[in-house]
Motif scaffolding. Structure first.
Motif, mmCIF file in Angstrom:
data_model
loop_
_atom_site.group_PDB
_atom_site.id
_atom_site.type_symbol
_atom_site.label_atom_id
_atom_site.label_comp_id
_atom_site.label_asym_id
_atom_site.label_seq_id
_atom_site.Cartn_x
_atom_site.Cartn_y
_atom_site.Cartn_z
ATOM 1 N N SER A 90 -0.305 -7.080 7.292
ATOM 2 C CA SER A 90 -1.025 -7.377 5.808
ATOM 3 C C SER A 90 -1.568 -6.273 5.479
ATOM 4 O O SER A 90 -2.488 -6.000 7.088
ATOM 5 N N GLY A 91 -2.800 -5.870 4.838
ATOM 6 C CA GLY A 91 -3.765 -5.036 4.779
ATOM 7 C C GLY A 91 -3.775 -3.582 3.623
ATOM 8 O O GLY A 91 -2.637 -4.041 3.740
ATOM 9 N N SER A 92 -4.286 -2.866 4.304
ATOM 10 C CA SER A 92 -4.653 -1.545 3.135
ATOM 11 C C SER A 92 -3.754 -0.620 4.097
ATOM 12 O O SER A 92 -4.432 0.276 4.113
ATOM 13 N N ARG A 93 -2.838 -0.574 5.106
ATOM 14 C CA ARG A 93 -2.829 0.655 6.307
ATOM 15 C C ARG A 93 -1.284 0.972 5.753
ATOM 16 O O ARG A 93 -0.152 1.015 4.268
ATOM 17 N N PRO A 94 -1.647 2.410 5.394
ATOM 18 C CA PRO A 94 -0.631 3.123 4.345
ATOM 19 C C PRO A 94 0.823 3.317 5.405
ATOM 20 O O PRO A 94 0.955 2.902 6.026
ATOM 21 N N LEU A 95 1.864 2.760 3.859
ATOM 22 C CA LEU A 95 3.423 2.746 4.276
ATOM 23 C C LEU A 95 4.275 4.223 4.697
ATOM 24 O O LEU A 95 5.059 4.246 5.157
ATOM 25 N N LEU A 96 3.609 5.098 3.365
ATOM 26 C CA LEU A 96 3.752 6.621 3.796
ATOM 27 C C LEU A 96 3.242 7.438 3.819
ATOM 28 O O LEU A 96 2.046 7.066 2.547
ATOM 29 N N LEU A 153 -6.674 -3.912 -3.376
ATOM 30 C CA LEU A 153 -7.853 -4.005 -3.497
ATOM 31 C C LEU A 153 -8.399 -2.794 -4.730
ATOM 32 O O LEU A 153 -9.465 -2.733 -5.023
ATOM 33 N N GLY A 154 -7.687 -1.648 -4.120
ATOM 34 C CA GLY A 154 -8.547 -0.144 -4.921
ATOM 35 C C GLY A 154 -7.483 1.230 -4.223
ATOM 36 O O GLY A 154 -6.742 0.697 -4.037
ATOM 37 N N SER A 176 0.908 -1.514 0.433
ATOM 38 C CA SER A 176 0.215 0.014 -0.232
ATOM 39 C C SER A 176 0.909 1.475 0.051
ATOM 40 O O SER A 176 1.573 1.063 0.578
ATOM 41 N N VAL A 177 0.372 2.464 -0.920
ATOM 42 C CA VAL A 177 1.418 3.660 -0.873
ATOM 43 C C VAL A 177 0.514 4.365 -0.332
ATOM 44 O O VAL A 177 -0.748 4.765 -0.966
ATOM 45 N N ALA A 178 0.599 5.662 -0.026
ATOM 46 C CA ALA A 178 -0.610 6.717 0.701
ATOM 47 C C ALA A 178 0.306 7.934 0.354
ATOM 48 O O ALA A 178 1.595 8.491 0.150
ATOM 49 N N SER A 203 -6.319 2.839 -11.379
ATOM 50 C CA SER A 203 -7.108 1.772 -9.644
ATOM 51 C C SER A 203 -8.363 2.126 -10.467
ATOM 52 O O SER A 203 -8.978 2.202 -11.242
ATOM 53 N N ARG A 204 -9.284 0.462 -10.872
ATOM 54 C CA ARG A 204 -10.189 -0.597 -11.044
ATOM 55 C C ARG A 204 -11.630 0.097 -9.701
ATOM 56 O O ARG A 204 -12.538 0.140 -10.395
ATOM 57 N N ARG A 205 -11.024 0.672 -8.863
ATOM 58 C CA ARG A 205 -11.921 0.602 -7.535
ATOM 59 C C ARG A 205 -11.901 1.949 -6.906
ATOM 60 O O ARG A 205 -10.226 1.990 -5.992
ATOM 61 N N ILE A 206 -12.656 2.664 -6.495
ATOM 62 C CA ILE A 206 -11.941 3.451 -5.305
ATOM 63 C C ILE A 206 -13.113 4.190 -4.840
ATOM 64 O O ILE A 206 -14.146 4.353 -4.252
ATOM 65 N N ILE A 207 -12.773 4.528 -3.845
ATOM 66 C CA ILE A 207 -13.402 4.494 -2.541
ATOM 67 C C ILE A 207 -13.154 6.227 -1.979
ATOM 68 O O ILE A 207 -11.815 6.460 -1.659
#
Length: 139
Positions: A126-132, A22-23, A2-4, A51-55
């Motif tokens: 793991s998961g979608s936590r931001p790394l940066l 995931l998006g 994941s990148v932020a 991305s193909r999916r945006i929240i």
């Protein structure tokens, strides 16, 4: 992975994007009005190609004007044209505006409980936590 990325265009709003397999989650915090609504729409438009999916997480908005609603509508058009699935998570002020400006509920809305992209990362890392997260320098 994941990148932020954080991008602050004005004193009243901050937009952050987090990409994962995931998006994309785009978060808007502060006040969305005529001074910055176009920047949010442009920010989302740049993310559509990634991305193909945006929240669109709007839970941090404390104010939204009609220009903000117009930006959300443009986001809907942009995502539809690019065949990107998207939904927003509204704050109470956004919900109020949607009741007035979108009474038929044509814009896609989701909840944190049902949205996998908003789930916190697992303890194993793991998961979608931001790394940066990039933070703008104070002026």
């Amino acid at each position: 992975m994941s990148v932020a990325q954080s991008w602050q265009q004005s004193r009243t709003a901050q937009f952050t994007a987090r990409w994962s397999a995931l998006g994309t989650v785009i978060t808007a915090e502060g006040e969305l009005d005529a001074a910055n609504a176009d920047q949010l729409a442009a920010y989302v438009q740049r993310s559509v190609s990634r991305s193909r999916r945006i929240i669109l997480d709007l839970r941090g908005l404390e104010f939204i004007g009609t220009a903000g609603f117009s930006a959300i509508h443009r986001i809907n058009v942009t995502c539809s044209a690019a065949q990107v699935h998207w939904a927003m998570v509204p704050s109470p002020v956004v919900e109020r505006l949607l009741r007035i400006c979108d009474p038929d509920g044509t814009l896609p809305v989701t909840t944190p409980q049902s949205e996998q992209l908003l789930k916190p990362a697992r303890a194993d890392g793991s998961g979608s936590r931001p790394l940066l997260q990039l933070v703008p320098q104070p002026r």
